[in-house]
Scaffold this active site. Sequence first.
Site, short mmCIF file in Angstrom:
data_model
loop_
_atom_site.label_atom_id
_atom_site.label_comp_id
_atom_site.label_asym_id
_atom_site.label_seq_id
_atom_site.Cartn_x
_atom_site.Cartn_y
_atom_site.Cartn_z
N ARG A 65 0.83 -1.22 0.00
CA ARG A 65 0.00 0.00 0.00
C ARG A 65 0.87 1.27 0.00
O ARG A 65 0.52 2.27 0.63
CB ARG A 65 -0.95 0.04 1.20
CG ARG A 65 -1.93 -1.11 1.30
CD ARG A 65 -2.97 -1.07 0.19
NE ARG A 65 -4.05 -2.01 0.41
CZ ARG A 65 -4.04 -3.30 0.02
NH1 ARG A 65 -2.98 -3.79 -0.62
NH2 ARG A 65 -5.08 -4.08 0.24
N SER A 117 -10.77 -1.04 3.40
CA SER A 117 -10.02 -1.08 4.67
C SER A 117 -9.64 0.33 5.06
O SER A 117 -9.01 1.05 4.27
CB SER A 117 -8.72 -1.89 4.51
OG SER A 117 -8.99 -3.19 4.06
N GLU A 137 -5.03 3.79 5.91
CA GLU A 137 -4.76 3.55 4.48
C GLU A 137 -5.47 4.62 3.66
O GLU A 137 -4.98 5.09 2.64
CB GLU A 137 -5.30 2.16 4.09
CG GLU A 137 -5.14 1.89 2.60
CD GLU A 137 -5.98 0.73 2.08
OE1 GLU A 137 -5.75 -0.41 2.50
OE2 GLU A 137 -6.85 0.99 1.23
P1 FAD Z 1 -9.33 8.35 -5.01
O1 FAD Z 1 -10.00 7.91 -3.76
O2 FAD Z 1 -10.05 9.31 -5.88
O3 FAD Z 1 -7.91 8.93 -4.64
C1 FAD Z 1 -7.03 8.25 -3.79
C2 FAD Z 1 -5.73 9.05 -3.67
O4 FAD Z 1 -5.06 9.08 -4.92
C3 FAD Z 1 -5.96 10.52 -3.31
O5 FAD Z 1 -4.87 10.94 -2.51
C4 FAD Z 1 -5.96 11.22 -4.66
O6 FAD Z 1 -5.57 12.59 -4.56
C5 FAD Z 1 -4.93 10.41 -5.42
N1 FAD Z 1 -5.17 10.32 -6.86
C6 FAD Z 1 -6.27 9.82 -7.47
N2 FAD Z 1 -6.10 9.82 -8.79
C7 FAD Z 1 -4.88 10.32 -9.04
C8 FAD Z 1 -4.13 10.60 -10.23
N3 FAD Z 1 -4.62 10.32 -11.45
N4 FAD Z 1 -2.90 11.15 -10.10
C9 FAD Z 1 -2.39 11.43 -8.88
N5 FAD Z 1 -3.04 11.20 -7.72
C10 FAD Z 1 -4.27 10.65 -7.80
N6 FAD Z 1 -7.70 -1.00 -2.25
C11 FAD Z 1 -6.84 -2.03 -2.39
O7 FAD Z 1 -5.63 -1.83 -2.57
N7 FAD Z 1 -7.27 -3.33 -2.33
C12 FAD Z 1 -8.56 -3.64 -2.14
O8 FAD Z 1 -8.91 -4.82 -2.09
C13 FAD Z 1 -9.50 -2.59 -1.99
N8 FAD Z 1 -10.80 -2.84 -1.77
C14 FAD Z 1 -11.70 -1.81 -1.62
C15 FAD Z 1 -13.04 -2.13 -1.41
C16 FAD Z 1 -13.97 -1.11 -1.28
C17 FAD Z 1 -15.43 -1.47 -1.07
C18 FAD Z 1 -13.55 0.24 -1.37
C19 FAD Z 1 -14.57 1.34 -1.26
C20 FAD Z 1 -12.22 0.56 -1.55
C21 FAD Z 1 -11.27 -0.48 -1.67
N9 FAD Z 1 -9.90 -0.20 -1.87
C22 FAD Z 1 -9.02 -1.25 -2.04
C23 FAD Z 1 -9.40 1.19 -1.90
C24 FAD Z 1 -9.54 1.87 -3.29
O9 FAD Z 1 -10.40 1.13 -4.12
C25 FAD Z 1 -8.20 2.01 -3.98
O10 FAD Z 1 -7.28 2.72 -3.18
C26 FAD Z 1 -8.32 2.73 -5.33
O11 FAD Z 1 -7.11 2.64 -6.05
C27 FAD Z 1 -8.71 4.20 -5.18
O12 FAD Z 1 -8.98 4.70 -6.46
P2 FAD Z 1 -9.78 6.04 -6.65
O13 FAD Z 1 -9.74 6.38 -8.12
O14 FAD Z 1 -11.13 5.93 -6.07
O15 FAD Z 1 -8.89 7.05 -5.84
N1 EPU Z 2 -10.49 -10.54 10.73
C1 EPU Z 2 -11.13 -10.60 11.96
N2 EPU Z 2 -12.14 -9.73 12.22
C2 EPU Z 2 -12.56 -8.80 11.32
C3 EPU Z 2 -11.90 -8.72 10.06
C4 EPU Z 2 -10.86 -9.61 9.79
O1 EPU Z 2 -10.78 -11.44 12.80
O2 EPU Z 2 -13.49 -8.06 11.64
C5 EPU Z 2 -9.42 -11.50 10.42
C6 EPU Z 2 -9.91 -12.51 9.37
O3 EPU Z 2 -10.59 -13.58 9.96
C7 EPU Z 2 -8.60 -12.95 8.75
C8 EPU Z 2 -7.75 -11.69 8.81
O4 EPU Z 2 -8.34 -10.85 9.79
O5 EPU Z 2 -7.99 -13.95 9.51
C9 EPU Z 2 -7.63 -10.97 7.48
O6 EPU Z 2 -8.91 -10.56 7.02
P1 EPU Z 2 -9.29 -10.47 5.47
O7 EPU Z 2 -8.92 -11.73 4.76
O8 EPU Z 2 -10.69 -10.00 5.36
O9 EPU Z 2 -8.31 -9.39 4.88
P2 EPU Z 2 -7.80 -7.99 5.44
O10 EPU Z 2 -6.39 -8.15 5.88
O11 EPU Z 2 -8.77 -7.42 6.42
C10 EPU Z 2 -6.77 -7.22 3.18
C11 EPU Z 2 -6.73 -5.92 2.44
C12 EPU Z 2 -7.96 -5.78 1.55
C13 EPU Z 2 -7.96 -6.94 0.56
C14 EPU Z 2 -8.00 -8.26 1.33
C15 EPU Z 2 -7.85 -9.46 0.41
C16 EPU Z 2 -5.43 -4.33 3.72
C17 EPU Z 2 -5.45 -3.15 4.63
N3 EPU Z 2 -6.62 -4.81 3.36
O12 EPU Z 2 -7.86 -7.14 4.09
O13 EPU Z 2 -7.87 -4.57 0.85
O14 EPU Z 2 -9.07 -6.86 -0.30
O15 EPU Z 2 -6.90 -8.30 2.26
O16 EPU Z 2 -6.57 -9.50 -0.13
O17 EPU Z 2 -4.35 -4.80 3.35
C18 EPU Z 2 -8.39 -2.24 0.98
O18 EPU Z 2 -7.17 -2.04 0.92
O19 EPU Z 2 -9.23 -1.32 1.02
C19 EPU Z 2 -8.87 -3.62 1.00
C20 EPU Z 2 -10.17 -3.94 1.10
#
Ligand code: FAD
Ligand code: EPU
Length: 340
Positions: free
Chosen positions: A165, A239, A336
């Site tokens: 990240r 997250s 994050e």
């Molecule tokens: P924004 O929220 O619009 O911006 C994020 C940051 O990037 C801000 O600081 C912004 O200024 C900057 N930025 C945006 N676009 C640009 C650009 N073109 N140039 C320079 N800076 C820029 N993330 C994960 O890594 N893994 C996951 O599994 C994951 N799951 C998610 C699930 C949900 C339900 C949600 C809501 C979010 C999740 N995220 C996850 C976080 C998010 O999806 C990512 O961080 C994504 O890349 C953000 O994209 P965005 O276009 O919405 O960025």
């Molecule tokens: N867990 C709990 N309680 C909770 C949530 C999680 O005990 O309420 C435990 C789960 O049981 C598991 C562990 O925590 O043992 C990890 O949980 P999970 O597999 O849901 O993944 P995570 O670490 O919470 C990360 C990323 C996600 C990504 C998933 C799958 C980060 C900060 N988050 O979540 O990314 O989708 O793994 O790879 O690294 C995001 O960045 O926004 C995001 C959703």
Amino acid sequence: MSRLREHEPLQGYNTFGLAATARYFAHADSVATLRAILASPQAQAGPLLILGGGSNLLLTADFPGLVIKIDLQGIEKTAETDHHVWVRAGAGENWHQFVMHCLDQNWAGLENLSLIPGTVGAAPMQNIGAYGVELKDTFTELEAVEIATGDLQRFDREACQFGYRESIFKHWAKGRFVITSVTFKLDKQATLHTHYGAITDTLKAMQVAEPTIRTVSQAVIHIRQSKLPDPAKLGNAGSFFKNPEIPTPQFEQLQAQHPGLPGYPGQAPGFTKVAAGWLIEQCGWRGKRVGNTGAHRDQALVLVNYGGATGQEIWALAQAIQQSVRERFGIELRAEVNVV
Ligand code: FAD
Ligand code: EPU
């Protein structure tokens, strides 16, 4: 240049659904438009907020400067060999639709990153990752406009210094560049990553005997939909905190006291990544509601807006969670989500 709008509501532009406004607001759909916007007096006066899909953003107040919404479109194959294809996507392309486009062409490498919200241009910012794959695994380079000069610069993988990240765009390059396109090297013959999390079990439940990139994508989508709230129904930004990486001896000591504590190899040798969701749940926050905010009942790491919450309220909840994890486990949770 498209006209700058004033006092633009941002509620539809952030997945927390927070009702902040932007003093000025503009759409950039090309590098030329972006340069013109950056040259405007409003941009020069600052502050600037570059906006993609708003899915990793916490707006704690009205934004007093110019918000630039990145809308640069286009997906093109830039090179090809027998085994690989290089694909460049505009920063404003929707990430999941881009992943689906690659699947349609049978280009492998992004399937585990299905259904991550947001845009292509924001993906390198925090080196998006899920289910054992990160953006850096297929990334080759990006183009970005330097805000101070309007120059278009290229950054290869090494220059971006990707980590968990992390990238330079969260450190020294923060606020200095607008990413305009990202290029990926994808595989024509897939190497599937099915050993992370519940993918193998989900494929079994789907009765898939020989997985493909398409079925792995479907499994990832299924898992994500089962535990992450849909922002269209419940405001959230995924997250809220990163999973903290702590020295392995500290982890072993904690695990002796709390046998259930999940840990994974950290990025640096000698460090273990611990599950922030578990720590937060142990502190009693999972499913707990505070006013219009709370930690989600299925995933405590995801903070939610039940409707009508302010960014300040979500930030206060985040700080209360940080404090209880600090007091109980001696671990510092770091956001994050980008707090503005
Ligand atoms: P924004 O929220 O619009 O911006 C994020 C940051 O990037 C801000 O600081 C912004 O200024 C900057 N930025 C945006 N676009 C640009 C650009 N073109 N140039 C320079 N800076 C820029 N993330 C994960 O890594 N893994 C996951 O599994 C994951 N799951 C998610 C699930 C949900 C339900 C949600 C809501 C979010 C999740 N995220 C996850 C976080 C998010 O999806 C990512 O961080 C994504 O890349 C953000 O994209 P965005 O276009 O919405 O960025
Ligand atoms: N867990 C709990 N309680 C909770 C949530 C999680 O005990 O309420 C435990 C789960 O049981 C598991 C562990 O925590 O043992 C990890 O949980 P999970 O597999 O849901 O993944 P995570 O670490 O919470 C990360 C990323 C996600 C990504 C998933 C799958 C980060 C900060 N988050 O979540 O990314 O989708 O793994 O790879 O690294 C995001 O960045 O926004 C995001 C959703």
